[in-house]
Design a protein around this motif. Structure first.
Motif, PDB file in Angstrom:
ATOM      1  N   PRO A   1     -42.066 -48.128 -25.821  1.00 36.53           N
ATOM      2  CA  PRO A   1     -42.011 -46.753 -25.305  1.00 36.53           C
ATOM      3  C   PRO A   1     -42.449 -45.712 -26.338  1.00 36.53           C
ATOM      4  N   LEU A   2     -42.097 -45.940 -27.611  1.00 38.41           N
ATOM      5  CA  LEU A   2     -42.505 -45.002 -28.663  1.00 38.41           C
ATOM      6  C   LEU A   2     -44.017 -45.018 -28.832  1.00 38.41           C
ATOM      7  N   SER A   3     -44.597 -46.217 -28.804  1.00 37.31           N
ATOM      8  CA  SER A   3     -46.046 -46.324 -28.901  1.00 37.31           C
ATOM      9  C   SER A   3     -46.723 -45.617 -27.734  1.00 37.31           C
ATOM     10  N   LEU A   4     -46.153 -45.775 -26.533  1.00 35.97           N
ATOM     11  CA  LEU A   4     -46.724 -45.123 -25.351  1.00 35.97           C
ATOM     12  C   LEU A   4     -46.675 -43.603 -25.494  1.00 35.97           C
ATOM     13  N   MET A   5     -45.596 -43.083 -26.058  1.00 35.36           N
ATOM     14  CA  MET A   5     -45.462 -41.634 -26.194  1.00 35.36           C
ATOM     15  C   MET A   5     -46.591 -41.036 -27.033  1.00 35.36           C
ATOM     16  N   PHE A   6     -47.111 -41.810 -27.990  1.00 30.47           N
ATOM     17  CA  PHE A   6     -48.176 -41.312 -28.852  1.00 30.47           C
ATOM     18  C   PHE A   6     -49.561 -41.479 -28.228  1.00 30.47           C
ATOM     19  N   SER A   7     -49.609 -41.900 -26.975  1.00 29.27           N
ATOM     20  CA  SER A   7     -50.903 -41.975 -26.279  1.00 29.27           C
ATOM     21  C   SER A   7     -50.890 -41.105 -25.021  1.00 29.27           C
ATOM     22  N   MET A   8     -49.923 -40.188 -24.927  1.00 27.23           N
ATOM     23  CA  MET A   8     -49.762 -39.365 -23.724  1.00 27.23           C
ATOM     24  C   MET A   8     -50.109 -37.905 -24.005  1.00 27.23           C
ATOM     25  N   ALA A   9     -50.387 -37.183 -22.930  1.00 26.62           N
ATOM     26  CA  ALA A   9     -50.586 -35.733 -23.017  1.00 26.62           C
ATOM     27  C   ALA A   9     -49.239 -35.039 -22.896  1.00 26.62           C
ATOM     28  N   GLN A  10     -49.108 -33.910 -23.558  1.00 23.38           N
ATOM     29  CA  GLN A  10     -47.859 -33.169 -23.521  1.00 23.38           C
ATOM     30  C   GLN A  10     -47.524 -32.734 -22.092  1.00 23.38           C
ATOM     31  N   GLY A  11     -46.227 -32.884 -21.747  1.00 26.26           N
ATOM     32  CA  GLY A  11     -45.763 -32.473 -20.428  1.00 26.26           C
ATOM     33  C   GLY A  11     -45.944 -33.515 -19.351  1.00 26.26           C
ATOM     34  N   THR A  12     -46.365 -34.724 -19.721  1.00 29.79           N
ATOM     35  CA  THR A  12     -46.580 -35.783 -18.729  1.00 29.79           C
ATOM     36  C   THR A  12     -45.504 -36.861 -18.858  1.00 29.79           C
ATOM     37  N   ALA A  13     -45.450 -37.721 -17.858  1.00 36.40           N
ATOM     38  CA  ALA A  13     -44.516 -38.855 -17.858  1.00 36.40           C
ATOM     39  C   ALA A  13     -45.261 -40.098 -17.400  1.00 36.40           C
ATOM     40  N   LYS A  14     -44.891 -41.244 -17.986  1.00 36.31           N
ATOM     41  CA  LYS A  14     -45.516 -42.513 -17.605  1.00 36.31           C
ATOM     42  C   LYS A  14     -44.449 -43.592 -17.523  1.00 36.31           C
TER      43      LYS A  14
END
Length: 647
Positions: free
Chosen positions: A557-570
């Protein structure tokens, strides 16, 4: 861009060079004796898998290389089977590595480069496997290693030659790669970036129906996921340990041998004299006489040496013969002609004029045969036992090669044969988690798992010169899943988790969609209508992420957070159908490394490595284009199918 950055700052930098060229030595021990043919053929020793310049890569050589590469990977990953290894690119990787090595060697030869026999000899002698207990090259160890790996000396030398040519050609290929500062700053700044977010966990168990699933459903799940339960290849190993101590009560030197040894080494047992010496060496006789005059006037040797800008050197305890060899006979005569505490010289050697002080004299009287008998008996016994042990191992290897079985040898040499249960390559017994192999198995297992099904037994060195094992593989259990009946409870649990995971995914996707639409994560979780664990806040920097990545400890999950745009959820699946995560990125704080010279320099260094690797790869491609590479796709496909167990 981010994935590229991660590769730059991961511990795998430079793997291209390591994989392609350092691995050539491994190839030398992974390939069997092969013959080549002038034409493409079938999947046999005479088939040609690829033509590289004037060289031919045979299908037998490629097949053996793939098998040995697989064995190496399997020792690290016991769950790996040959099919997964090949389908995961292992076959193609080994093929490309071999083609590269052949291409580099042919290119170098074409343009007048060479690796001489002496250079190859030096490389071979430096391999620790080929060295004896004294650290020197051992012909016996060399031949034994070649026999155990199933290769001949010519093949080994060819591989070393290719490796040396690669060293000569590729050293400068990536040297001095230039990296623009405008490229460095953005990537260096990424390390200073920090992010804050939240994680909601949707466990599969929250959606499991506790009623017993239908048997047909469990069977269908097992059939579809059989690879999940596959037990890697196991081998039942028979072995017989034997040690040098087996000769302790059997080998005694004769009186004739004792007397002969004494006569051969009379110098060692005759009366001798050693002296502890300190000396000063000056360039001229006049300077030496002046120095001697100072010492005779009451100045110590050390003080006299310091007065002319020199220092007294301690020679230590030395015999006259040894001192004559390091200085000269004249110097030794002078040093051994005076009493203890006296000054000798000046006397001349090739180094200059010596002034010597005798600090101590030790007289050793001559020793008779009776006085040294025990010493000689011990030395002769040790030598004869070592010879007997070497002769025994060589004889065993010869008899195995001539068709003798482990049972034949054990009976003839009165050895006890032991047998292991079916073991994995790492020594574990999948049917008994409490099983612990004997310590010697650490040396036996790599050899046992490298043997082919019809291979001769092997002699394995456990402790160099001390302990050995005669080893045979009595049974090979191919990689396969166990019968469903044996693991039905486990499969049923996994099936129920799988069903729960599917429901958890639907909830996770619903929550992620709501958050992306502007709903807070906490409200979206409540609106899901399912009792779920509490929301977890997370924050980290990209530098921390890079460090954790090198240690293999980055939570998904931490790795995923660093590949996301701000304000989004995956949404993200948890391992082994345990559930799902919903990850939100609430805040992104960008970094600025423009003033951080240390970070900029480190980033530039890493980029130079990456660019250098790319230049090297392009150089190899250019070499292959220059000499020409022709792959026999029909043979390669047939060989791959054969390795996979097909036709």
């Amino acid at each position: 861009m981010i994935s590229f950055f991660r590769r730059i700052f991961s511990s795998k930098l430079g793997l291209f060079l390591t994989f392609c060229f350092v691995g050539l030595i491994a190839i030398a021990f992974a390939t069997a004796d092969v013959s080549s043919s002038g034409t493409f053929g079938g999947v046999t020793g005479s088939g040609t898998a690829a033509k590289v310049g004037d060289s031919k890569l045979t299908s037998a050589e490629l097949s053996q290389s793939v098998n040995n590469a697989f064995r190496g990977e399997q020792r690290e990953n016991t769950g790996l089977d040959l099919k997964s290894f090949i389908n995961g690119g292992g076959f193609d990787d080994v093929l490309e590595r071999l083609i590269n090595s052949f291409a580099i060697a042919d290119f170098g030869t074409k343009y007048g480069m060479a690796a001489g026999k002496r250079l190859v000899d030096g490389e071979i002698a430096s391999i620790q496997t080929f060295q004896g207990a004294d650290g020197q090259f051992s012909e016996e160890n060399f031949r034994r290693a070649l026999q155990q790996q199933g290769i001949n000396e010519t093949q080994l030398r060819d591989d070393f030659t290719r490796n040396l040519l690669a060293d000569q050609l590729l050293t400068a290929a990536g040297f001095g790669a230039a990296v623009p500062q405008k490229l460095v700053v953005p990537y260096a700044s990424l390390l200073l970036e920090s992010r804050e977010g939240q994680i909601a966990t949707i466990p599969s168990v929250a959606f499991i129906d506790n009623s017993k699933p239908a048997k047909a459903a469990v069977e269908a799940f097992y059939a579809k996921n059989a690879s999940r339960y596959t037990i890697p290849e196991r081998r039942t190993i028979r072995y017989a340990l034997f040690e040098k101590s087996r000769f302790n009560d059997k080998i005694k030197p004769t009186e004739k041998e004792i007397a002969g040894y004494y006569n051969l080494n009379k110098v060692r047992y005759s009366a001798s004299e050693t002296r502890n010496l300190n000396q000063v060496i000056v360039p001229t006789e006049a300077a030496a006489k002046a120095l001697a005059a100072k010492i005779n006037g009451g100045t110590t040797l050390e003080q006299a040496a310091q007065s002319v800008g020199l220092s007294a050197a301690e020679v230590g305890s030395v015999s006259k013969t040894a001192f004559a060899g390091s200085a000269s006979q004249a110097v030794a005569n002078a040093a051994f002609a005076v009493r203890s505490g006296a000054i000798a010289g000046p006397a001349q050697s090739a180094l200059g004029w010596h002034i010597i002080k005798v600090t101590d004299i030790k007289q050793t009287p001559a020793r008779s045969l009776d006085q040294v008998r025990t010493e000689i008996v011990n030395e002769l016994t040790r030598e004869k036992i070592e010879e007997a042990m070497a002769e025994l191992t060589v004889r065993m290897e010869d008899e195995f090669a001539d068709g003798a079985t482990l049972g034949d040898i054990a009976k003839a040499e009165q050895l006890k044969i032991e047998s292991t249960p079916a073991l994995l390559a790492n020594g574990q017994n999948p049917n008994d988690q409490n099983y612990r192999p004997i310590p010697e198995m650490q040396r036996i297992l790599p050899i046992a798992f490298a043997l082919e099904e019809d291979s001769d037994p092997q002699v394995v060195e456990i402790i160099p010169g001390q302990q050995y094992a005669a080893v045979d593989v009595s049974e090979i259990t191919e990689s396969a899943p166990p019968p469903l009946a044996q693991i039905e409870q486990l499969v049923t649990r996994d099936y129920m988790l799988d069903q729960g995971s599917k429901k958890a995914k639907a909830v996770a996707d619903k929550i992620a969609k709501a958050v992306s639409g502007g709903t807070s994560l906490s409200k979206a979780v409540v609106d899901a209508g399912v009792k779920l664990p509490g929301i977890q806040k997370i924050s980290s920097t990209r530098a921390d992420l890079a460090r954790q990545s090198q240690q293999g400890q980055v939570p998904a999950p931490l790795s995923l957070m660093f590949s996301m745009a701000q304000g989004t959820a995956k949404s993200l699946a948890a391992p082994r159908d345990q559930g799902w995560f919903v990850v939100t990125l609430d805040k992104l704080n960008r970094g600025d490394a423009s003033k951080r010279e240390d970070l900029l320099n480190a980033t530039k260094t890493q980029f130079k490595q990456v660019f250098g690797n790319e230049y090297t790869a392009q150089f190899i491609n250019a070499m292959k284009a220059d000499i020409g590479v022709e792959r026999n796709e029909k043979t390669l496909t047939a060989l791959k199918n054969q390795l996979l167990g097909g036709n």
